[in-house]
Design a protein around this motif. Structure first.
Motif: not given
Length: 236
Positions: A8-20
């Protein structure tokens, strides 16, 4: 060569998990963080508080802690520019490079994303399971425990110092310090303007080798840097 990535934040654009599943319970990121902060006074760490809240929220909404519920939405995770192509390119080459993800997020969730088939392994938070239901946390992958994982990956691959670590925040501090101490290379992913302040704090001791924007496309400076590291290793 071994390359290890925070998620999260490295490979994804969000620093926190976006758990649906958490969103399904009516929580946005701000609401979740407020609840976590309230619990921090009675918890030993941010991670303990986070997962206590996570489990409580699901139980309060009468949602079973099954793998299917926990992994809801994993197949829709958004990645930073070029990430998928970046890893696919490595699969199409014979480079001798191994890729691992080390995250304080849920391992099963990351395993369900499209990225899993493109890397050699994923290390993350795991749960004890009974009759298909998650009961409690088995492994809580904290900042310090990321170092233990890196050492484990080192041992498995018989690598001494030929390691590159990617991270995006203060939670990667211990990993950055360790990789630097063994002579490896550290790459900081600056996801937003505030990231540069974090970068400066982490790099006071000169432990970060490179800082890039979150662009993994093949013609990006980040990708060119990694290819250069690989070519230099081949020439040794």
């Amino acid at each position: 060569m071994v390359i290890i990535y925070d998620f999260d934040g490295t490979l994804t654009p969000y620093s926190l998990p976006q758990y649906e599943i958490i969103k399904k319970c009516g929580y946005n990121e701000e609401m979740l963080m407020n609840r976590i902060e309230e619990k921090l006074t009675n918890s030993k760490s941010l991670y303990e508080a986070y997962y206590k809240c996570y489990i409580e929220i699901l139980l309060e909404n009468n949602i079973l802690l099954t793998k299917a519920n926990v992994c809801l939405g994993a197949d829709k995770v958004e990645f930073n520019n070029g990430v998928i192509e970046y890893f696919k390119n490595f699969q199409s080459q014979t480079t001798g490079v191994k890729h691992y993800i080390v995250t304080s997020g849920i391992k099963d969730y990351v395993d369900k994303t499209v990225i899993r088939k493109l890397v050699d392994g994923v290390y993350g938070v795991t749960f004890n399971e009974e009759n298909g239901i998650y009961k409690d946390i088995d492994i809580l992958l904290t900042d310090k425990k990321k170092v233990d994982v890196i050492k484990h990956v080192q041992k498995d691959n018989k690598e001494t110092n030929n390691i590159i670590y990617f991270g995006d925040g203060l939670t990667d501090g211990f990993a950055f310090e360790y990789v630097h101490s063994i002579g490896g290379k550290n790459v900081f992913i600056a996801t937003k303007k505030e990231s540069m302040e974090t970068y400066k704090k982490l790099n006071v001791k000169g432990i970060i080798d490179k800082c890039f924007e979150p662009d993994f496309s093949m013609d990006s400076e980040l990708s060119k840097y990694i290819q250069t590291q690989i070519e230099e290793e081949k020439c040794k």
